[in-house]
Motif scaffolding. Structure first.
Motif, PDB file in Angstrom:
ATOM      1  N   VAL A 217       8.299   8.236  -9.203  1.00 30.63           N
ATOM      2  CA  VAL A 217       7.099   7.697  -8.585  1.00 30.63           C
ATOM      3  C   VAL A 217       6.231   7.026  -9.638  1.00 30.63           C
ATOM      4  O   VAL A 217       6.145   7.482 -10.780  1.00 30.63           O
ATOM      5  CB  VAL A 217       6.293   8.804  -7.860  1.00 30.63           C
ATOM      6  N   CYS A 218       5.624   5.926  -9.256  1.00 29.51           N
ATOM      7  CA  CYS A 218       4.678   5.216 -10.110  1.00 29.51           C
ATOM      8  C   CYS A 218       3.632   4.628  -9.172  1.00 29.51           C
ATOM      9  O   CYS A 218       3.977   3.899  -8.233  1.00 29.51           O
ATOM     10  CB  CYS A 218       5.387   4.118 -10.907  1.00 29.51           C
ATOM     11  N   SER A 219       2.354   4.943  -9.391  1.00 21.19           N
ATOM     12  CA  SER A 219       1.338   4.578  -8.413  1.00 21.19           C
ATOM     13  C   SER A 219      -0.007   4.364  -9.089  1.00 21.19           C
ATOM     14  O   SER A 219      -0.316   5.019 -10.091  1.00 21.19           O
ATOM     15  CB  SER A 219       1.225   5.695  -7.360  1.00 21.19           C
ATOM     16  N   ARG A 220      -0.793   3.459  -8.543  1.00 19.64           N
ATOM     17  CA  ARG A 220      -2.158   3.278  -9.039  1.00 19.64           C
ATOM     18  C   ARG A 220      -3.050   2.745  -7.918  1.00 19.64           C
ATOM     19  O   ARG A 220      -2.588   2.151  -6.943  1.00 19.64           O
ATOM     20  CB  ARG A 220      -2.210   2.342 -10.245  1.00 19.64           C
ATOM     21  N   ARG A 221      -4.337   2.961  -8.111  1.00 26.07           N
ATOM     22  CA  ARG A 221      -5.350   2.455  -7.198  1.00 26.07           C
ATOM     23  C   ARG A 221      -5.503   0.948  -7.391  1.00 26.07           C
ATOM     24  O   ARG A 221      -5.365   0.442  -8.504  1.00 26.07           O
ATOM     25  CB  ARG A 221      -6.677   3.160  -7.491  1.00 26.07           C
ATOM     26  N   THR A 222      -5.765   0.222  -6.297  1.00 26.89           N
ATOM     27  CA  THR A 222      -6.086  -1.200  -6.379  1.00 26.89           C
ATOM     28  C   THR A 222      -7.484  -1.421  -5.811  1.00 26.89           C
ATOM     29  O   THR A 222      -8.120  -0.488  -5.314  1.00 26.89           O
ATOM     30  CB  THR A 222      -5.074  -2.053  -5.602  1.00 26.89           C
ATOM     31  N   GLY A 223      -7.944  -2.664  -5.852  1.00 27.19           N
ATOM     32  CA  GLY A 223      -9.284  -2.951  -5.377  1.00 27.19           C
ATOM     33  C   GLY A 223      -9.472  -2.712  -3.896  1.00 27.19           C
ATOM     34  O   GLY A 223     -10.584  -2.417  -3.437  1.00 27.19           O
ATOM     35  N   ASN A 224      -8.392  -2.795  -3.110  1.00 25.35           N
ATOM     36  CA  ASN A 224      -8.513  -2.606  -1.667  1.00 25.35           C
ATOM     37  C   ASN A 224      -7.491  -1.625  -1.106  1.00 25.35           C
ATOM     38  O   ASN A 224      -7.204  -1.621   0.087  1.00 25.35           O
ATOM     39  CB  ASN A 224      -8.386  -3.948  -0.939  1.00 25.35           C
ATOM     40  N   GLY A 225      -6.935  -0.781  -1.972  1.00 21.28           N
ATOM     41  CA  GLY A 225      -5.959   0.191  -1.483  1.00 21.28           C
ATOM     42  C   GLY A 225      -5.177   0.833  -2.604  1.00 21.28           C
ATOM     43  O   GLY A 225      -5.745   1.360  -3.560  1.00 21.28           O
ATOM     44  N   ARG A 226      -3.851   0.728  -2.509  1.00 23.14           N
ATOM     45  CA  ARG A 226      -2.987   1.408  -3.468  1.00 23.14           C
ATOM     46  C   ARG A 226      -1.641   0.708  -3.517  1.00 23.14           C
ATOM     47  O   ARG A 226      -1.192   0.119  -2.521  1.00 23.14           O
ATOM     48  CB  ARG A 226      -2.807   2.876  -3.049  1.00 23.14           C
ATOM     49  N   VAL A 227      -0.993   0.746  -4.698  1.00 25.76           N
ATOM     50  CA  VAL A 227       0.361   0.242  -4.832  1.00 25.76           C
ATOM     51  C   VAL A 227       1.215   1.343  -5.452  1.00 25.76           C
ATOM     52  O   VAL A 227       0.803   1.991  -6.424  1.00 25.76           O
ATOM     53  CB  VAL A 227       0.413  -1.056  -5.677  1.00 25.76           C
ATOM     54  N   THR A 228       2.399   1.565  -4.873  1.00 25.72           N
ATOM     55  CA  THR A 228       3.279   2.650  -5.306  1.00 25.72           C
ATOM     56  C   THR A 228       4.714   2.146  -5.343  1.00 25.72           C
ATOM     57  O   THR A 228       5.156   1.448  -4.414  1.00 25.72           O
ATOM     58  CB  THR A 228       3.183   3.854  -4.349  1.00 25.72           C
TER      59      THR A 228
END
Length: 277
Positions: A217-228
């Motif tokens: 798993v690799c994930s981070r917060r974005t300006g309008n949600g999340r990308v994983t």
């Protein structure tokens, strides 16, 4: 203080400023003028949006050392991410260097059926600021978690961009953190040291029962949600709307690590086989 001691202290101060400034550059933050709640909120958000939550080291067979210098080297110099012990351990070092008063706390995560995980299942941070607010719970290592620090002594609902959180008293003076009524983890308020988390870290990087050993798993917060990125599946959430894209080639997966998370991975990460997994 003699001249030699003064010189050593000045050298140490310069060293702290150097790595702390490099850390701030890593997360795109300026050195705060004051260690207040606004600065803490800004630092937490920037950390969540730039440093990924990832478990690639576990499947690459890399050693994970809970030491301030090694954690900072991984996140700042190597421009990697990590899981809770690494992310919150390094963030604690940064906050302390900037002048915040930080205490490490251990927590046990609620799993399926409300079952509690192992002791030292998770690391979180108690942070005191200079503006008379708080103390705050800061956390950059719990995946899709509160974007803003939470008031530890507030028992009412706390609004956050991703939901509503509330602390509820638990046995033995602990606190349960709830999100939208669902229990997230049980927080032990007694101060801990970084070395106390070694057994929990070892469990999560070696046990077939850990949720970290069974998948990538690799994930981070974005300006309008999340990308994983979960294996070969790229998941983007934009204003609550979820999209999944299957990446067919190794080149697409490697490009996703680079473009979405800033990770330049030499070889395609694969789930490592663990005994009895």
């Amino acid at each position: 203080m003699n001249e030699e001691s003064l010189e050593l202290r000045e050298t140490a101060d310069v060293s702290i400023r150097t790595w702390a400034d490099a850390y701030l550059e890593r997360i795109g933050a300026a050195r705060p003028a004051r260690c207040d709640a606004a600065a803490l909120r800004d630092l937490q958000l920037r950390h969540l949006m730039t440093v990924p939550f990832e478990n690639l080291a576990i499947h690459a067979g890399e050693d994970i050392v809970l030491d301030d210098e090694r954690l900072i080297e991984k996140i700042v110099t190597d421009r990697r991410g990590g899981f809770c012990y690494e992310l919150n351990g390094a963030f604690a070092a940064l906050l302390s260097a900037l002048g915040f008063r930080v205490t490490l706390l251990q927590a046990r995560i609620f799993g399926d059926g409300g079952k509690l995980g192992i002791p030292y299942d998770h690391m979180a941070l108690r942070v005191e600021t200079d503006d008379g607010t708080g103390p705050w719970l800061a956390d950059v290592g719990f995946g899709d978690h509160a974007v803003q620090p939470l008031l530890l002594e507030d028992r009412t609902e706390q609004e956050d961009p991703i939901g509503v959180f509330r602390f509820r008293p638990a046995p033995h003076g602990d606190l349960d953190l709830l999100r939208g009524g669902s229990r997230q983890f049980r927080l032990d308020l007694r101060p801990r040291a970084l070395a106390d988390f070694r057994a929990g870290c070892w469990y999560h990087r070696t046990s077939p029962d850990s949720y970290f050993t069974g998948s990538l798993v690799c994930s981070r917060r974005t300006g309008n949600g999340r990308v994983t990125l979960s294996g070969r599946t790229l998941i983007t959430t934009v204003r609550g709307e979820r999209h999944e894209t299957e990446l067919d080639t190794d080149a697409e997966v490697l490009a996703a690590y680079r473009d979405h998370f800033g990770l330049r991975v030499a070889a395609l990460p694969e789930v490592r086989r663990f005994p009895n997994a």
